[in-house]
Scaffold this motif. Structure first.
Motif, mmCIF file in Angstrom:
data_model
loop_
_atom_site.group_PDB
_atom_site.id
_atom_site.type_symbol
_atom_site.label_atom_id
_atom_site.label_comp_id
_atom_site.label_asym_id
_atom_site.label_seq_id
_atom_site.Cartn_x
_atom_site.Cartn_y
_atom_site.Cartn_z
ATOM 1 N N LYS A 104 0.862 -1.205 -0.197
ATOM 2 C CA LYS A 104 0.044 0.034 0.051
ATOM 3 C C LYS A 104 0.893 1.302 0.051
ATOM 4 O O LYS A 104 1.598 1.278 0.774
ATOM 5 N N TYR A 129 -7.209 4.486 -2.424
ATOM 6 C CA TYR A 129 -6.118 3.335 -2.845
ATOM 7 C C TYR A 129 -7.156 1.978 -2.465
ATOM 8 O O TYR A 129 -7.400 2.035 -1.361
ATOM 9 N N GLN A 166 -6.698 -2.466 -2.592
ATOM 10 C CA GLN A 166 -5.763 -3.625 -2.984
ATOM 11 C C GLN A 166 -6.413 -4.562 -3.966
ATOM 12 O O GLN A 166 -7.768 -4.535 -3.667
#
Length: 96
Positions: free
Chosen positions: A35, A44, A46
């Motif tokens: 990250k 953001y 994953q």
């Protein structure tokens, strides 16, 4: 404001695309394993592009999808299919 999804947004090309677009669009940026430091402008998430449900979920949140997640000849078709099922604009960065 349109939300732009950048797949592979923490790679060498992806980071440059993020810098170019972050002041013009709301960005949803995917990363695979590490990250990045989060900024106030960008979200953001994953993501493993090989997990089709996760990929489709990512694409469904975006108006435009930019694929910077590796070589498009490897994964471009699955990403294009995930985006088009949600009728999203898709760009792999490959130009003739």
């Amino acid at each position: 404001m349109k939300k732009v999804g950048i797949l592979g947004g923490t790679g060498e090309i992806g980071k440059r695309v993020v810098k170019l677009l972050e002041n013009q669009y709301e960005l949803l940026v995917s990363y695979h394993s590490v990250k990045p430091s989060v900024t106030a402008h960008n979200q953001y998430i994953q993501l493993d592009v090989d997990i089709s449900d996760d990929l489709e979920s990512f694409c469904s949140q975006c108006s435009i999808i930019v694929n910077c997640a590796g070589a498009s000849f490897v994964n471009g078709e699955k990403i294009a299919r995930a985006g088009t099922c949600w009728e999203r604009t898709y760009n792999s960065g490959d130009y003739p």
